[in-house]
Design a protein around this motif. Sequence first.
Motif, PDB file in Angstrom:
ATOM      1  N   ALA A 156       0.826  -1.210   0.000  1.00 59.25           N
ATOM      2  CA  ALA A 156       0.000   0.000   0.000  1.00 59.25           C
ATOM      3  C   ALA A 156       0.857   1.255   0.000  1.00 59.25           C
ATOM      4  O   ALA A 156       0.500   2.259  -0.621  1.00 59.25           O
ATOM      5  N   ALA A 157       2.012   1.200   0.695  1.00 61.21           N
ATOM      6  CA  ALA A 157       2.905   2.361   0.713  1.00 61.21           C
ATOM      7  C   ALA A 157       3.423   2.670  -0.686  1.00 61.21           C
ATOM      8  O   ALA A 157       3.531   3.844  -1.074  1.00 61.21           O
ATOM      9  N   TYR A 158       3.748   1.639  -1.466  1.00 66.53           N
ATOM     10  CA  TYR A 158       4.179   1.853  -2.852  1.00 66.53           C
ATOM     11  C   TYR A 158       3.086   2.539  -3.664  1.00 66.53           C
ATOM     12  O   TYR A 158       3.338   3.512  -4.391  1.00 66.53           O
ATOM     13  N   ILE A 159       1.862   2.032  -3.543  1.00 64.80           N
ATOM     14  CA  ILE A 159       0.759   2.578  -4.346  1.00 64.80           C
ATOM     15  C   ILE A 159       0.425   4.000  -3.916  1.00 64.80           C
ATOM     16  O   ILE A 159       0.218   4.892  -4.751  1.00 64.80           O
ATOM     17  N   LEU A 160       0.382   4.253  -2.606  1.00 65.80           N
ATOM     18  CA  LEU A 160       0.060   5.590  -2.118  1.00 65.80           C
ATOM     19  C   LEU A 160       1.175   6.583  -2.448  1.00 65.80           C
ATOM     20  O   LEU A 160       0.905   7.760  -2.695  1.00 65.80           O
ATOM     21  N   SER A 161       2.427   6.116  -2.457  1.00 66.96           N
ATOM     22  CA  SER A 161       3.530   6.989  -2.882  1.00 66.96           C
ATOM     23  C   SER A 161       3.361   7.380  -4.344  1.00 66.96           C
ATOM     24  O   SER A 161       3.576   8.543  -4.722  1.00 66.96           O
ATOM     25  N   ALA A 162       2.971   6.414  -5.160  1.00 70.77           N
ATOM     26  CA  ALA A 162       2.693   6.724  -6.568  1.00 70.77           C
ATOM     27  C   ALA A 162       1.542   7.720  -6.692  1.00 70.77           C
ATOM     28  O   ALA A 162       1.573   8.626  -7.534  1.00 70.77           O
ATOM     29  N   PHE A 163       0.543   7.567  -5.837  1.00 71.44           N
ATOM     30  CA  PHE A 163      -0.607   8.486  -5.845  1.00 71.44           C
ATOM     31  C   PHE A 163      -0.151   9.914  -5.573  1.00 71.44           C
ATOM     32  O   PHE A 163      -0.519  10.850  -6.282  1.00 71.44           O
ATOM     33  N   PHE A 164       0.685  10.122  -4.548  1.00 70.74           N
ATOM     34  CA  PHE A 164       1.135  11.464  -4.201  1.00 70.74           C
ATOM     35  C   PHE A 164       2.066  12.035  -5.272  1.00 70.74           C
ATOM     36  O   PHE A 164       2.040  13.243  -5.543  1.00 70.74           O
ATOM     37  N   LEU A 165       2.882  11.200  -5.886  1.00 73.26           N
ATOM     38  CA  LEU A 165       3.755  11.686  -6.947  1.00 73.26           C
ATOM     39  C   LEU A 165       2.935  12.156  -8.150  1.00 73.26           C
ATOM     40  O   LEU A 165       3.310  13.112  -8.823  1.00 73.26           O
ATOM     41  N   MET A 166       1.821  11.481  -8.406  1.00 73.12           N
ATOM     42  CA  MET A 166       0.961  11.881  -9.513  1.00 73.12           C
ATOM     43  C   MET A 166       0.279  13.226  -9.249  1.00 73.12           C
ATOM     44  O   MET A 166      -0.048  13.957 -10.182  1.00 73.12           O
ATOM     45  N   LEU A 167       0.082  13.568  -7.985  1.00 78.10           N
ATOM     46  CA  LEU A 167      -0.585  14.820  -7.654  1.00 78.10           C
ATOM     47  C   LEU A 167       0.343  16.031  -7.746  1.00 78.10           C
ATOM     48  O   LEU A 167      -0.132  17.164  -7.725  1.00 78.10           O
ATOM     49  N   MET A 168       1.623  15.809  -7.873  1.00 76.03           N
ATOM     50  CA  MET A 168       2.571  16.921  -7.916  1.00 76.03           C
ATOM     51  C   MET A 168       2.432  17.715  -9.206  1.00 76.03           C
ATOM     52  O   MET A 168       2.146  17.169 -10.277  1.00 76.03           O
ATOM     53  N   THR A 169       2.644  19.020  -9.090  1.00 76.31           N
ATOM     54  CA  THR A 169       2.670  19.877 -10.262  1.00 76.31           C
ATOM     55  C   THR A 169       3.940  19.606 -11.058  1.00 76.31           C
ATOM     56  O   THR A 169       4.927  19.087 -10.514  1.00 76.31           O
ATOM     57  N   PRO A 170       3.965  19.944 -12.349  1.00 77.88           N
ATOM     58  CA  PRO A 170       5.192  19.725 -13.133  1.00 77.88           C
ATOM     59  C   PRO A 170       6.420  20.399 -12.537  1.00 77.88           C
ATOM     60  O   PRO A 170       7.523  19.841 -12.582  1.00 77.88           O
ATOM     61  N   ARG A 171       6.250  21.595 -11.953  1.00 76.74           N
ATOM     62  CA  ARG A 171       7.396  22.280 -11.363  1.00 76.74           C
ATOM     63  C   ARG A 171       7.915  21.535 -10.141  1.00 76.74           C
ATOM     64  O   ARG A 171       9.128  21.333  -9.992  1.00 76.74           O
ATOM     65  N   ALA A 172       7.001  21.115  -9.263  1.00 75.08           N
ATOM     66  CA  ALA A 172       7.425  20.346  -8.089  1.00 75.08           C
ATOM     67  C   ALA A 172       8.012  19.001  -8.502  1.00 75.08           C
ATOM     68  O   ALA A 172       8.986  18.530  -7.890  1.00 75.08           O
ATOM     69  N   SER A 173       7.441  18.375  -9.533  1.00 74.82           N
ATOM     70  CA  SER A 173       7.968  17.096 -10.008  1.00 74.82           C
ATOM     71  C   SER A 173       9.394  17.238 -10.512  1.00 74.82           C
ATOM     72  O   SER A 173      10.227  16.345 -10.329  1.00 74.82           O
ATOM     73  N   LYS A 174       9.692  18.388 -11.126  1.00 74.33           N
ATOM     74  CA  LYS A 174      11.041  18.630 -11.633  1.00 74.33           C
ATOM     75  C   LYS A 174      12.054  18.662 -10.500  1.00 74.33           C
ATOM     76  O   LYS A 174      13.131  18.062 -10.581  1.00 74.33           O
ATOM     77  N   TYR A 175      11.699  19.349  -9.398  1.00 70.83           N
ATOM     78  CA  TYR A 175      12.610  19.422  -8.249  1.00 70.83           C
ATOM     79  C   TYR A 175      12.776  18.057  -7.589  1.00 70.83           C
ATOM     80  O   TYR A 175      13.889  17.680  -7.183  1.00 70.83           O
ATOM     81  N   VAL A 176      11.692  17.311  -7.460  1.00 71.68           N
ATOM     82  CA  VAL A 176      11.779  15.987  -6.844  1.00 71.68           C
ATOM     83  C   VAL A 176      12.625  15.051  -7.697  1.00 71.68           C
ATOM     84  O   VAL A 176      13.488  14.311  -7.183  1.00 71.68           O
ATOM     85  N   ALA A 177      12.399  15.072  -9.012  1.00 74.50           N
ATOM     86  CA  ALA A 177      13.195  14.228  -9.905  1.00 74.50           C
ATOM     87  C   ALA A 177      14.674  14.601  -9.850  1.00 74.50           C
ATOM     88  O   ALA A 177      15.554  13.730  -9.833  1.00 74.50           O
ATOM     89  N   HIS A 178      14.948  15.910  -9.811  1.00 70.32           N
ATOM     90  CA  HIS A 178      16.336  16.363  -9.709  1.00 70.32           C
ATOM     91  C   HIS A 178      16.966  15.882  -8.401  1.00 70.32           C
ATOM     92  O   HIS A 178      18.126  15.446  -8.378  1.00 70.32           O
ATOM     93  N   GLY A 179      16.206  15.932  -7.312  1.00 71.26           N
ATOM     94  CA  GLY A 179      16.719  15.459  -6.026  1.00 71.26           C
ATOM     95  C   GLY A 179      16.991  13.971  -6.034  1.00 71.26           C
ATOM     96  O   GLY A 179      18.026  13.510  -5.523  1.00 71.26           O
ATOM     97  N   LEU A 180      16.075  13.186  -6.631  1.00 72.07           N
ATOM     98  CA  LEU A 180      16.288  11.742  -6.697  1.00 72.07           C
ATOM     99  C   LEU A 180      17.508  11.388  -7.532  1.00 72.07           C
ATOM    100  O   LEU A 180      18.309  10.514  -7.166  1.00 72.07           O
TER     101      LEU A 180
END
Length: 423
Positions: A380-404
Motif C-alpha cells: 500500500a505504501a508503494y501505491i500511495l507513494s505513486a498516488f502522491f507523486l501523480m498529484l505533484m505539479t510539473p514544477r514540483a515534479s522537476k525538483y523531486v526528480a532532480h533530487g532523486l
Amino acid sequence: MGQHELEVRTSRGEIVQTGAAAGTARMESTDDLTPLKHDVDAAEQHVQEEESTGAVEAERAALSRRKLLLGIPIVIGIAITWAGATQTGKSTFTPTFNGPFFTIWFSTSFMLLCFPVYLVAKCTIGRAAPKDVFRSGYSVLASYKLSPPTRHTPLHNHEPVYNLRYFLVQSCIVVGPFCLLWMVTNYCYLRALASIAPADVTALFSSAPAFVYIFSHFFLKEPFVLIRPIAVLLAIVGIVLFAYSDGFEAASVQGVLLSVAAAIGAGLYKTLFKRAVGDADIGQVSFFLSTLAALSTFVLWPVVLALAWTGIEHLHDLPWEFLMPNAILGLLFNFLINFGIAFTYPLFISFGTVVGFPVNALADYLFRHVSITEFKLVSAAYILSAFFLMLMTPRASKYVAHGLVTVFCCRWKRFTEEHELPV
C-alpha cells in the motif's frame, strides 16, 4: 524704481514687493515647490499601492484559511463516506443475495438528485435564476468534440436546442458511453469486495492516477514529466506485491485483478471526460451525473431482470439494511467530491480518497476482525507513494526528480569509490 517694481513699507516696517517683481517672486516660489509636490504625490501613490497590496494579501490569506478550514471536514467526509460505501457494499454479499450489478444500478439511481439539489442550492443561496442554471448545466450535452453541429445545432455558436428529442439523442451520444463505463468500473470494484478485504480494494484502487497519466498520453497529449513514469512503476510494484501477499491464491488474484480493472476504468473515465467535456463547472458535472443516473435507471433495468432470470445474480431477501446506506453514502460521496472542489483545494479532494484506506483498514479490524499484514502495508505504501507523486505539479515534479537523480548519483559515486570501480 520702475512703475512695475515698487516697494511698499508696511506698518510693521516690512518691505513688500508689488507689480512684476512680486509676480516673479511668486513664480520662482512655485517652481521651487513643484518637485516637492511631485515627491509628495509619488509618496501618497506608493502608500496607496502598499495599502492595496496589503489588503489583497490579507484577503488572499483569509481566503486560504477559509479553504483550509472547509477542506478539513470535507476530507474527513469524503474518507468516511467512501469507506462507508465500501464497507456496506461488502456487506451486501449474503448467502441469499449476490447481486453486484443490482446494487450498482440501485445506488446509481440515487444520483438523479445531483442536479436538482444543485439547482435548489444555486437558486436559494446564489440568487440565480432557475432558467439560467438549467441552461448552464444543459450545455454540457452540446459538447462539440462528441457531437458535431447538425441541423439541430447552429454551426457558429453551437447552442443546444431545448427539446426532448435533442435531449434524448445527446444523452445517448454524450453520456451513454460514460454510463456503460461507469457501470463496468463500479461492477469490478464491487465484485472485488467479494474476494478480498475492503482495505485491500481501496489501496489497489488508489493506483487510478497512474492509469490516468498513461491514458492522458494517448487521448490528451499530455507533456512528459519525468517523475510520473516513476510513479507508474511504483504503482505496478505495489499491485504485484499485493497479489503476491496471499501466495497467488485464486480468490486473492481475482480480487486484485478486479480492483486493478476498476482503477483502469476510473482512469479511462476521467481521461475521456476531460477530453469530451473539458473544464466543466459544478453545475455541468451535476447535470451530467443526473443524466447518467437517468440512463442507468430507465435503460439498464432489463439487464437487472435478465441477470436475475438467468440465475447469474441471486436477488432473494434483499439486504435493505445495507443497500440503502450504500446508496446514500455513495450519493454523499459524489456530493462532497463535486461541491468540495468549489470550496477548497482540489488536492484536498484527492487526499480524501487516500484517507479512505486507513479508515477501511480500521473498519476491517474492528468489525470484520481482519488485520492487514506488514507485507500489504509495504504494498500500500508503494501505491500511495505513486498516488502522491501523480498529484505533484510539473514544477514540483522537476525538483523531486532532480533530487532523486542527485541522491542516486552521489550514492553511486560513493559506491564506486569504496569498491574502486571504474567510473
